[in-house]
Design a protein around this motif. Structure first.
Motif, PDB file in Angstrom:
ATOM      1  N   VAL A  97       9.691  54.880  22.956  1.00 29.05           N
ATOM      2  CA  VAL A  97       9.462  53.536  22.453  1.00 29.05           C
ATOM      3  C   VAL A  97       8.231  53.630  21.561  1.00 29.05           C
ATOM      4  O   VAL A  97       7.272  54.333  21.877  1.00 29.05           O
ATOM      5  N   ILE A  98       8.288  52.941  20.429  1.00 29.50           N
ATOM      6  CA  ILE A  98       7.247  53.047  19.406  1.00 29.50           C
ATOM      7  C   ILE A  98       6.537  51.700  19.305  1.00 29.50           C
ATOM      8  O   ILE A  98       7.174  50.676  19.061  1.00 29.50           O
ATOM      9  N   ILE A  99       5.231  51.720  19.510  1.00 28.18           N
ATOM     10  CA  ILE A  99       4.428  50.492  19.519  1.00 28.18           C
ATOM     11  C   ILE A  99       3.558  50.504  18.268  1.00 28.18           C
ATOM     12  O   ILE A  99       2.585  51.256  18.174  1.00 28.18           O
ATOM     13  N   HIS A 100       3.913  49.666  17.314  1.00 26.18           N
ATOM     14  CA  HIS A 100       3.259  49.648  16.006  1.00 26.18           C
ATOM     15  C   HIS A 100       2.390  48.399  15.854  1.00 26.18           C
ATOM     16  O   HIS A 100       2.758  47.314  16.299  1.00 26.18           O
ATOM     17  N   PHE A 101       1.233  48.579  15.207  1.00 24.72           N
ATOM     18  CA  PHE A 101       0.326  47.472  14.922  1.00 24.72           C
ATOM     19  C   PHE A 101       0.036  47.428  13.422  1.00 24.72           C
ATOM     20  O   PHE A 101      -0.429  48.418  12.852  1.00 24.72           O
ATOM     21  N   GLY A 127      -0.029  44.283   2.460  1.00 23.11           N
ATOM     22  CA  GLY A 127      -1.141  44.783   1.667  1.00 23.11           C
ATOM     23  C   GLY A 127      -2.460  44.470   2.350  1.00 23.11           C
ATOM     24  O   GLY A 127      -2.528  43.666   3.281  1.00 23.11           O
ATOM     25  N   ASP A 128      -3.530  45.123   1.904  1.00 28.38           N
ATOM     26  CA  ASP A 128      -4.861  44.911   2.482  1.00 28.38           C
ATOM     27  C   ASP A 128      -4.785  44.929   4.003  1.00 28.38           C
ATOM     28  O   ASP A 128      -5.238  44.008   4.688  1.00 28.38           O
ATOM     29  N   GLU A 129      -4.179  45.967   4.541  1.00 26.99           N
ATOM     30  CA  GLU A 129      -3.922  46.050   5.975  1.00 26.99           C
ATOM     31  C   GLU A 129      -4.279  47.437   6.499  1.00 26.99           C
ATOM     32  O   GLU A 129      -4.428  48.399   5.747  1.00 26.99           O
ATOM     33  N   ILE A 130      -4.384  47.515   7.811  1.00 31.20           N
ATOM     34  CA  ILE A 130      -4.583  48.770   8.526  1.00 31.20           C
ATOM     35  C   ILE A 130      -3.421  48.897   9.508  1.00 31.20           C
ATOM     36  O   ILE A 130      -2.972  47.892  10.067  1.00 31.20           O
ATOM     37  N   GLN A 131      -2.933  50.109   9.708  1.00 29.13           N
ATOM     38  CA  GLN A 131      -1.830  50.303  10.650  1.00 29.13           C
ATOM     39  C   GLN A 131      -2.185  51.357  11.703  1.00 29.13           C
ATOM     40  O   GLN A 131      -2.862  52.343  11.409  1.00 29.13           O
ATOM     41  N   SER A 132      -1.717  51.105  12.918  1.00 28.69           N
ATOM     42  CA  SER A 132      -1.805  52.061  14.025  1.00 28.69           C
ATOM     43  C   SER A 132      -0.444  52.094  14.709  1.00 28.69           C
ATOM     44  O   SER A 132       0.310  51.114  14.652  1.00 28.69           O
ATOM     45  N   GLU A 133      -0.150  53.202  15.388  1.00 26.90           N
ATOM     46  CA  GLU A 133       1.168  53.310  16.013  1.00 26.90           C
ATOM     47  C   GLU A 133       1.157  54.398  17.075  1.00 26.90           C
ATOM     48  O   GLU A 133       0.544  55.453  16.895  1.00 26.90           O
ATOM     49  N   TYR A 134       1.891  54.122  18.175  1.00 24.93           N
ATOM     50  CA  TYR A 134       1.916  55.038  19.308  1.00 24.93           C
ATOM     51  C   TYR A 134       3.337  55.216  19.827  1.00 24.93           C
ATOM     52  O   TYR A 134       4.122  54.257  19.863  1.00 24.93           O
ATOM     53  N   HIS A 166       0.878  58.097  15.680  1.00 26.95           N
ATOM     54  CA  HIS A 166       1.477  58.465  14.394  1.00 26.95           C
ATOM     55  C   HIS A 166       0.437  59.250  13.615  1.00 26.95           C
ATOM     56  O   HIS A 166      -0.717  58.832  13.494  1.00 26.95           O
ATOM     57  N   TRP A 167       0.850  60.374  13.053  1.00 26.39           N
ATOM     58  CA  TRP A 167      -0.084  61.276  12.385  1.00 26.39           C
ATOM     59  C   TRP A 167      -0.764  60.633  11.177  1.00 26.39           C
ATOM     60  O   TRP A 167      -1.897  60.984  10.845  1.00 26.39           O
ATOM     61  N   GLY A 168      -0.109  59.703  10.520  1.00 24.55           N
ATOM     62  CA  GLY A 168      -0.665  59.157   9.289  1.00 24.55           C
ATOM     63  C   GLY A 168      -1.326  57.801   9.441  1.00 24.55           C
ATOM     64  O   GLY A 168      -1.726  57.206   8.438  1.00 24.55           O
ATOM     65  N   LYS A 169      -1.444  57.308  10.676  1.00 27.63           N
ATOM     66  CA  LYS A 169      -1.994  55.970  10.872  1.00 27.63           C
ATOM     67  C   LYS A 169      -3.288  56.029  11.676  1.00 27.63           C
ATOM     68  O   LYS A 169      -3.623  57.052  12.274  1.00 27.63           O
ATOM     69  N   ARG A 170      -4.028  54.939  11.670  1.00 29.91           N
ATOM     70  CA  ARG A 170      -5.366  54.917  12.250  1.00 29.91           C
ATOM     71  C   ARG A 170      -5.318  55.115  13.760  1.00 29.91           C
ATOM     72  O   ARG A 170      -4.605  54.397  14.470  1.00 29.91           O
TER      73      ARG A 170
END
Length: 416
Positions: free
Chosen positions: A335-339, A279-286, A367-371
């Motif tokens: 390979v998926i690099i998620h933050f 919660g109270d988070e931001i996500q990015s992913e490549y 990722h289309w839905g992430k920052r």
């Protein structure tokens, strides 16, 4: 005001209408103005937002329909994956994979190329056999695998209509166990990445980009029998015997310590009956071509000291290639690099720009839905079928009722 599930994006749409039936959706489309579909609000950007009306489809009944002979299930698009999964298990069937959060809805997840993990497992969108949507004409349209526009529309970002029902491939129910391996080093991960990601049906590495230690390896093993053996050592990591979670939130994760269980209680990381993630988070992913994984990971490692103060966790996963035009795994294993970031918007924005610059030589797709910070030029560079998909969306919705600033900024729709 309405916000996304993490509270880190506030919707600006002047109207949100909760649809409880197909007729509700059609009535909205029979009016004027721009319209966007809203699901379980797991996007971290303005992707679902609009200057017109948001139609919340999560209030529509699931209307489960299992076709055993075809190996499919049809469900309302606003239904959460976890709800569908429990229903399927009760009937002896299963999905091939799930995302880490069972809370996400089927329509939104498949429309954005959301995924689980596993070398042989494709993103969730690839299991779509057919779908039904309400178009700009307020009419109902059905699209099936093999139809001319299918590969353009599955990962369609809501750019052409409001998807109201989705038909997915299913298989017979199966069992899974989860094991955590601790102490894996970067030398081991990068020295034999194939052995690492091939160690189970679904494999994730949780990392904080420390200099030497990569972090934890979370292995999900598909079982033929509950007493199937698993190794005590994976590369230079050791299997943990306790049930501690690498995420540090043991009260909301699915059961660990090698305890066998049904697929829908093991493939997701988080439990449906608890609040997901932090919660109270931001996500990015490549998403990066798997053949370039080692070099791409080393490029991000160089930023580790700057990333750590603003990071909760990075998760590294894999997915198999597919043929969906706007899928992040279109025609390449990835390979998926998620933050998962702390809610530090300014610092995260600066880091995202640096990470994207580091990954640019490797053709990373966001990722289309992430920052992320991509624009039309950058998206066109990494998505070879973008112009083709845009042409389909423009043909189906020439007035741009389903367009918005986000889609126009990325070149998914033409500016208006």
């Amino acid at each position: 005001m309405a916000r996304n599930w993490a509270g880190t994006y506030e919707y600006t749409a002047p109207r949100i209408i909760v649809a409880t039936s197909l007729d509700d959706v059609r009535r909205v489309l029979a009016g004027r103005g721009r319209v966007r579909a809203l699901g379980t609000r797991h996007s971290f950007t303005d992707l679902p937002d609009t200057t017109g009306t948001l139609v919340d489809v999560t209030g529509m009944p699931p209307d489960f329909a299992l076709d055993e002979s075809a190996g499919t299930v049809t469900v309302a698009a606003g239904t959460r994956y976890g709800v569908l999964a429990h229903w399927l298990e009760e009937h002896g069937w299963a999905l091939g994979n799930m995302g880490s959060l069972p809370h996400i809805n089927v329509g939104g997840a498949t429309a954005t190329g959301t995924h689980g993990s596993g070398d042989a497992n494709q993103v969730l969108s690839a299991s779509v056999r057919a779908f039904r949507y309400v178009g700009a004409d307020a009419e109902v349209h059905d699209v099936r695998r093999g139809d001319p526009d299918f590969d353009a529309l599955v990962v369609g970002l809501g750019a052409y209509g409001v998807v109201v029902a989705v038909t997915l491939d299913v298989q017979r129910s199966f069992r899974v166990r989860q094991d955590i391996y601790t102490g894996v080093t970067w030398d081991a991960v990068l020295g034999d990445y194939d052995a690492l990601t091939g160690a189970g049906y679904s494999v994730s590495v949780f990392s904080r980009w420390d200099t030497d230690t990569a972090g934890y390896v979370w292995v999900k093993t598909r079982l033929d029998a509950d007493d199937d053996p698993v190794p005590d050592v994976l590369l230079d990591a050791v299997r943990a015997t306790g049930g501690e979670s690498p995420l540090g939130v043991e009260d909301n994760v699915t059961e660990l310590a090698g305890v066998p269980g049904p697929w829908m209680l093991r493939l997701p990381h988080f439990r449906l009956d608890a609040e997901p993630s932090f919660g109270d988070e931001i996500q990015s992913e490549y998403f990066v071509d798997r053949a370039l994984a080692v070099d791409a990971l080393n490029a991000v490692r160089a930023l580790g000291d700057d990333i750590r103060p603003h990071l909760i966790w990075t998760e590294l996963r894999t997915a198999a290639a597919d043929e969906l035009w706007l899928s992040p795994a279109y025609r390449r294993d990835v390979v998926i690099i998620h933050f998962t970031w702390l809610n530090h918007p300014d610092e995260v924005a600066a880091l995202v720009a640096r990470i994207e610059a580091a990954l640019e030589p490797f053709g990373a797709r966001p990722h289309w839905g992430k920052r992320h910070g991509f624009d039309r030029i950058a998206i066109e560079r990494v998505h070879p079928r973008l112009a083709d998909a845009r042409a389909v969306f423009e043909r189906l919705d020439p007035a741009g009722r389903f367009s918005n600033a986000h889609l126009e900024r990325l070149g998914v729709r033409e500016p208006r």
